[in-house]
Scaffold this motif. Structure first.
Motif, short mmCIF file in Angstrom:
data_model
loop_
_atom_site.label_atom_id
_atom_site.label_comp_id
_atom_site.label_asym_id
_atom_site.label_seq_id
_atom_site.Cartn_x
_atom_site.Cartn_y
_atom_site.Cartn_z
N PRO A 71 0.80 -1.23 0.00
CA PRO A 71 0.00 0.00 0.00
C PRO A 71 0.83 1.28 0.00
N ASP A 72 2.10 1.21 0.45
CA ASP A 72 2.95 2.40 0.42
C ASP A 72 3.05 3.00 -0.98
N LEU A 73 2.95 2.16 -2.01
CA LEU A 73 3.11 2.63 -3.38
C LEU A 73 1.77 2.97 -4.04
N TRP A 74 0.67 2.89 -3.26
CA TRP A 74 -0.67 3.18 -3.79
C TRP A 74 -1.33 4.35 -3.06
N ILE A 75 -1.02 4.54 -1.79
CA ILE A 75 -1.67 5.59 -1.01
C ILE A 75 -1.01 6.94 -1.30
N LYS A 76 -1.80 7.95 -1.55
CA LYS A 76 -1.29 9.29 -1.86
C LYS A 76 -0.49 9.84 -0.67
N PRO A 77 0.73 10.31 -0.91
CA PRO A 77 1.51 10.89 0.18
C PRO A 77 0.88 12.19 0.70
N TYR A 78 1.25 12.54 1.90
CA TYR A 78 0.88 13.86 2.40
C TYR A 78 1.52 14.93 1.51
N VAL A 79 0.97 16.13 1.58
CA VAL A 79 1.55 17.24 0.82
C VAL A 79 2.96 17.51 1.34
N GLY A 80 3.92 17.55 0.41
CA GLY A 80 5.31 17.79 0.79
C GLY A 80 6.05 16.53 1.23
N PHE A 81 5.41 15.36 1.08
CA PHE A 81 6.02 14.09 1.49
C PHE A 81 6.21 13.20 0.26
N GLY A 82 7.10 12.23 0.38
CA GLY A 82 7.34 11.26 -0.68
C GLY A 82 7.59 9.88 -0.11
N THR A 83 8.01 8.97 -0.97
CA THR A 83 8.20 7.57 -0.61
C THR A 83 9.56 7.09 -1.09
N LEU A 84 10.20 6.28 -0.28
CA LEU A 84 11.44 5.60 -0.68
C LEU A 84 11.10 4.16 -1.01
N ALA A 85 11.52 3.68 -2.18
CA ALA A 85 11.40 2.27 -2.55
C ALA A 85 12.77 1.78 -2.95
N ALA A 86 13.11 0.56 -2.54
CA ALA A 86 14.45 0.05 -2.80
C ALA A 86 14.39 -1.45 -3.08
N ARG A 87 15.44 -1.89 -3.75
CA ARG A 87 15.65 -3.31 -3.96
C ARG A 87 17.01 -3.65 -3.36
N VAL A 88 17.00 -4.58 -2.40
CA VAL A 88 18.23 -5.00 -1.72
C VAL A 88 18.51 -6.44 -2.14
N VAL A 89 19.63 -6.64 -2.84
CA VAL A 89 19.95 -7.96 -3.38
C VAL A 89 21.41 -8.28 -3.11
N ASN A 90 21.76 -9.57 -3.32
CA ASN A 90 23.16 -9.97 -3.25
C ASN A 90 23.79 -9.81 -4.63
N SER A 91 25.04 -10.23 -4.77
CA SER A 91 25.76 -10.05 -6.04
C SER A 91 25.17 -10.89 -7.17
N ASP A 92 24.34 -11.88 -6.83
CA ASP A 92 23.67 -12.70 -7.84
C ASP A 92 22.29 -12.15 -8.21
N GLY A 93 21.94 -11.00 -7.63
CA GLY A 93 20.65 -10.40 -7.93
C GLY A 93 19.49 -11.01 -7.16
N GLU A 94 19.77 -11.79 -6.14
CA GLU A 94 18.71 -12.42 -5.35
C GLU A 94 18.30 -11.52 -4.18
N PHE A 95 16.97 -11.45 -3.94
CA PHE A 95 16.47 -10.66 -2.82
C PHE A 95 17.09 -11.14 -1.51
N LEU A 96 17.44 -10.18 -0.68
CA LEU A 96 17.92 -10.51 0.67
C LEU A 96 16.78 -10.26 1.65
N PRO A 97 16.24 -11.30 2.28
CA PRO A 97 15.08 -11.14 3.17
C PRO A 97 15.50 -10.61 4.54
N GLY A 98 14.61 -9.81 5.13
CA GLY A 98 14.79 -9.37 6.51
C GLY A 98 15.96 -8.45 6.76
N GLU A 99 16.48 -7.79 5.74
CA GLU A 99 17.58 -6.84 5.95
C GLU A 99 17.03 -5.54 6.53
N GLY A 100 17.70 -5.04 7.56
CA GLY A 100 17.27 -3.80 8.20
C GLY A 100 17.94 -2.58 7.59
#
Length: 358
Positions: free
Chosen positions: A255-284
């Motif tokens: 829902p973070d990518l569907w709900i309209k942000p507050y005025v003056g606010f935005g969203t960070l989206a990222a992809r965290v992967v290893n050197s093989d391009g695989e998703f790394l689960p549970g990374e903080g």
């Protein structure tokens, strides 16, 4: 008479030579006979030749021409088979078209939903148990987001649409088990997803439902009240975005990518992967504001079963971020694995690609 000795097999005597010459000049017939006699009695050799006499029509001059012996085989012509330097023509290869990479949906924002809680209540998402999180394996994977509010807080339709279900889930399942959401409402909206599939929103754990199946609602219209039915721990609104199949527990999106942000606010989206391009689960991820030093924390999706949004391919988000500069870093066991800086722009998603080579 003068004697003329001829070498050959047929010697003989002939009249005076001068007289003979005169006679030949005067008598062509005698000349022809003499030529025949000379040919018959001339010298013999290994390469005998016949003599041909050609008399011009108006000239008495004698012409003797040598011609090949008809008894000998005619010379043969042997072609020269010595190879010549023929230039080698190398054909120009036809260029092979480079295959186009497989097209992926464009990373385009689709903030099409309003907040399901009004600004009179708590209309921001709880970040302690976000989409795709497990609270460090303390809970099941979360396929939605929560808005913590007291029982009886009005719940609003996030966008215009048609109610396709309203009631409990004791018999009609929308989750992994009966009575998972308790009282819930599902709305099909008038727009479609980036992959051109129908979009639905689900409102769970409601105390009461104010609409019925088939009811057409407008954005912001009240449809129920916050409660704690189903598997809820305390009163809150559980909110989901589903794409394609409204009854499929695995069809959710962030829902973070569907709900309209507050005025003056935005969203960070990222992809965290290893050197093989695989998703790394549970990374903080720690996200620190360079303006005031405030820290925010996010965790990558805990399972491959959690869906990314079409086009983005993310596995972690952080919404409701004031515009400005931030430092993002990932650390573990005292070692910093990633450190980078991002600029959050208002009303849009900022993308970050992170590769960790451990």
């Amino acid at each position: 008479m003068a004697k003329i000795k001829r070498q050959g097999t047929c010697p003989g005597t002939y009249p005076n030579a001068n007289q003979l010459y005169k006679d030949m000049m005067l008598r062509p017939v005698l000349l022809m006979l003499l030529a025949l006699l000379l040919a018959a009695c001339g010298p013999q050799s290994d390469s005998s030749q016949a003599l041909s006499v050609t008399l011009p029509p108006e000239d008495d001059e004698r012409v003797l021409l040598a011609t090949p012996d008809p008894t000998q085989p005619p010379p043969t012509f042997t072609p020269d088979l010595t190879p010549t330097d023929t230039p080698t023509v190398t054909p120009t290869p036809t260029p092979t078209p480079t295959p186009e990479p497989t097209a992926i949906p464009q990373q385009v924002d689709h903030y099409l939903l309003a907040r399901p809680i009004s600004s009179d209540g708590v209309d921001y998402l709880d970040r302690t148990y976000g989409y795709g999180d497990t609270q460090r394996d303390a809970r099941p994977v979360h396929y939605g987001v929560d808005f913590f509010n007291p029982t009886g807080t009005p719940v609003l339709a996030a966008a215009a649409g048609t109610v396709i279900y309203a009631g409990d889930d004791l018999e009609t399942l929308f989750g992994p088990q009966p009575d998972y959401y308790g009282n819930l409402i599902v709305i099909e909206h008038e727009f479609r997803s980036p992959e051109n599939l129908p979009v639905f929103t689900l409102y769970g754990h409601l105390d009461r439902v104010l609409v019925g199946t088939g009811h057409v609602v407008e954005e912001g219209e009240q449809i129920g009240f916050v409660g704690g039915t189903g598997v809820a721990i305390g009163p809150h609104l559980h909110f989901e975005v589903r794409v394609g199949d409204p009854t499929d527990f695995g069809s959710t999106r962030n829902p973070d990518l569907w709900i309209k942000p507050y005025v003056g606010f935005g969203t960070l989206a990222a992809r965290v992967v290893n050197s093989d391009g695989e998703f790394l689960p549970g990374e903080g991820l720690t996200i620190r504001s360079l303006a005031d030093g405030t820290n925010r924390y996010a965790f990558t999706y805990a399972s491959d079963a959690v869906n990314s949004s079409a086009g983005w391919g993310e596995n972690v988000t952080m919404g409701d971020m004031p515009m400005g500069s931030y430092e993002v870093y990932i650390s573990n066991a005292g070692r910093v694995w990633f450190r980078g800086q991002v600029e959050i722009q208002p009303n849009q998603t900022t993308w970050l690609e992170i590769v960790i080579d451990r």
